[in-house]
Design an enzyme around this catalytic site. Structure first.
Site, mmCIF file in Angstrom:
data_model
loop_
_atom_site.group_PDB
_atom_site.id
_atom_site.type_symbol
_atom_site.label_atom_id
_atom_site.label_comp_id
_atom_site.label_asym_id
_atom_site.label_seq_id
_atom_site.Cartn_x
_atom_site.Cartn_y
_atom_site.Cartn_z
ATOM 1 N N HIS A 1 11.190 4.616 -13.741
ATOM 2 C CA HIS A 1 10.740 4.479 -15.126
ATOM 3 C C HIS A 1 10.927 5.815 -15.851
ATOM 4 O O HIS A 1 11.237 6.829 -15.244
ATOM 5 C CB HIS A 1 9.266 4.055 -15.156
ATOM 6 N N VAL B 1 1.055 1.892 -6.997
ATOM 7 C CA VAL B 1 -0.212 1.206 -7.297
ATOM 8 C C VAL B 1 -1.009 0.985 -6.015
ATOM 9 O O VAL B 1 -2.212 1.272 -5.955
ATOM 10 C CB VAL B 1 0.046 -0.135 -8.020
ATOM 11 N N HIS C 1 0.806 -1.234 0.000
ATOM 12 C CA HIS C 1 0.000 0.000 0.000
ATOM 13 C C HIS C 1 0.833 1.275 0.000
ATOM 14 O O HIS C 1 0.301 2.354 -0.188
ATOM 15 C CB HIS C 1 -0.957 0.017 1.197
ATOM 16 N N PRO D 1 -1.288 -4.452 -16.399
ATOM 17 C CA PRO D 1 -1.312 -3.032 -16.747
ATOM 18 C C PRO D 1 -0.182 -2.653 -17.695
ATOM 19 O O PRO D 1 0.879 -3.267 -17.683
ATOM 20 C CB PRO D 1 -1.114 -2.329 -15.396
ATOM 21 N N SER E 1 2.206 -7.309 -15.496
ATOM 22 C CA SER E 1 2.828 -6.195 -16.213
ATOM 23 C C SER E 1 2.784 -6.487 -17.703
ATOM 24 O O SER E 1 2.786 -7.654 -18.114
ATOM 25 C CB SER E 1 4.287 -6.084 -15.773
ATOM 26 N N SER E 2 2.797 -5.423 -18.522
ATOM 27 C CA SER E 2 2.784 -5.651 -19.973
ATOM 28 C C SER E 2 4.084 -6.294 -20.447
ATOM 29 O O SER E 2 4.130 -6.832 -21.566
ATOM 30 C CB SER E 2 2.556 -4.333 -20.717
ATOM 31 N N CYS E 3 5.136 -6.286 -19.611
ATOM 32 C CA CYS E 3 6.393 -6.890 -20.083
ATOM 33 C C CYS E 3 6.379 -8.411 -19.999
ATOM 34 O O CYS E 3 7.364 -9.051 -20.353
ATOM 35 C CB CYS E 3 7.591 -6.292 -19.377
ATOM 36 N N TYR F 1 12.055 -10.002 -14.223
ATOM 37 C CA TYR F 1 10.784 -9.485 -13.709
ATOM 38 C C TYR F 1 9.619 -10.142 -14.453
ATOM 39 O O TYR F 1 8.645 -10.602 -13.845
ATOM 40 C CB TYR F 1 10.774 -7.975 -13.928
ATOM 41 N N TRP G 1 17.631 8.725 -22.365
ATOM 42 C CA TRP G 1 18.295 7.450 -22.694
ATOM 43 C C TRP G 1 17.749 6.858 -23.984
ATOM 44 O O TRP G 1 16.542 6.948 -24.265
ATOM 45 C CB TRP G 1 18.060 6.420 -21.600
ATOM 46 N N LYS H 1 6.516 -12.487 -13.023
ATOM 47 C CA LYS H 1 5.107 -12.111 -13.209
ATOM 48 C C LYS H 1 4.342 -13.200 -13.977
ATOM 49 O O LYS H 1 3.175 -13.465 -13.687
ATOM 50 C CB LYS H 1 5.006 -10.761 -13.930
#
Ligand code: GFB
Length: 312
Positions: free
Chosen positions: A180, A16, A12, A164, A108-110, A137, A203, A141
């Protein structure tokens, strides 16, 4: 979920998790169970079991994770795979064994292959090689998604998974080595304006395309799914639009008032060339994001400046 239901928001204090707490409070949910890391280390199985056996939350929103930008992902592979596997394994199993009615896992979208056809549908999972800068990561996930599926299949445990797209908003990490891109560039432009620096370094080539969703939109989507989705699988949650990193940089320069030169450091990695989610399943269920990138960036910048003024 009923107003009086007990809801454990794991993580928390993060971007997110804190957005979920804001959304739950706004929705009239007051029986929230919150533990910070000093009270409960979610990587310690025995501690997690003891906590669940006592607290017995009816609902669990699993937003605790080791997260970070492209450089952090690439340089701390152990933390990204170990911490995430440990946290999600401990929480999902303890929730199942202690009577939790429903659990929402955040992916995650990755998790999708590096060169997945765009926009990326849920069906792309495990169809090709991952992006190397964040595969540790992503693997953790993917294991989390599959654990939710396994617990549903074997025990009928109501666990759902949400994927997400790239998120931003209040309580984001603005540390330049681990953040990020969006918070990193907001900070770089802000400091360049403050110091009168003529250039800001971005970058990579500026060519990668990314989709950005405000974390309050994600939180609203999660609460929506707690009411509407009770089936196996995973579901994408995105904004539906993408832009290049160069376009993002120009947008952030405008918002922060930076008028100098933007330089691209091509010695830094680009990562995935493109990552736009197909969120049509969410749209078909009746959910859509409500915060435009321009508005979201402006309010996040306001939040960041007030944080700095407060000396945090
Ligand atoms: O946001 P980001 O770190 O993560 O980088 P990913 C996005 C793009 O922005 C990359 C470029 O092409 C970066 O090279 N970029 C430009 C910068 N300037 C900067 C900067 O100052 N800082 C950062 N961080 N990037 C993440 C994954 O991938 O996506 C996570 O690493 C997670 O695991 C997240 O899944 C959603 O979009 O490349």
């Amino acid at each position: 979920m009923k107003r009086e239901s007990s809801i454990f928001v794991a993580g928390h204090r993060g971007m997110v998790g804190s957005a979920l707490v804001r959304a739950l409070h706004a929705g009239g949910f007051e029986n929230l169970i919150l533990r910070d890391r000093s009270e409960l280390d979610l990587t310690r199985q025995a501690d997690v079991e003891r906590f669940f056996a006592t607290a017995r939350p009816e609902y669990v929103l699993l937003a605790a994770a080791k997260v970070g930008g492209i450089l952090a992902n690439d340089s701390l592979p152990v933390q990204f795979i170990y911490d995430n596997l440990a946290i999600q394994t401990n929480v999902i199993d303890a929730a199942h064994r202690n009577g939790t009615r429903k659990l929402l896992f955040l992916g995650s979208s990755c998790v999708y292959p590096r060169l997945a056809p765009q926009p990326i549908t849920e069906a792309s999972l495990l169809t090709g090689p991952l992006e190397p800068t964040n595969e540790w990561y992503a693997l953790a996930k993917i294991a989390g998604i599959k654990m939710c599926e396994a617990y549903r299949r074997q025990y009928g445990f109501n666990a759902i998974s949400v994927m997400p797209t790239n998120l931003y908003g209040p309580e984001d990490n603005f540390d330049l080595t681990s953040s990020h891109v969006l918070p990193a560039l907001l900070r770089k432009f802000h400091e360049a304006v403050e110091r009168g620096s003529p250039t800001v370094e971005v970058w990579g080539s500026g060519a990668p395309r990314r989709e950005f969703l405000h974390v309050d939109d994600l939180a609203a989507a999660c609460l929506f799914l707690m009411e509407r989705l009770d089936e196996a699988g995973w579901i994408n949650v995105g904004a539906g639009t993408e832009l290049t990193i160069a376009e993002l940089a120009r947008t952030l320069a405008r918002v922060t008032g930076f008028r100098g030169e933007i330089r691209f450091d091509t010695s830094k990695p680009d990562g995935t060339p493109r990552k736009l989610l197909d969120s049509s399943r969410m749209r078909a269920l009746g959910w859509a994001p409500s915060i435009s990138l321009e508005d979201g960036v402006r309010s996040t910048y306001d939040w960041y400046r007030s944080r700095r003024r407060a000396g945090a």
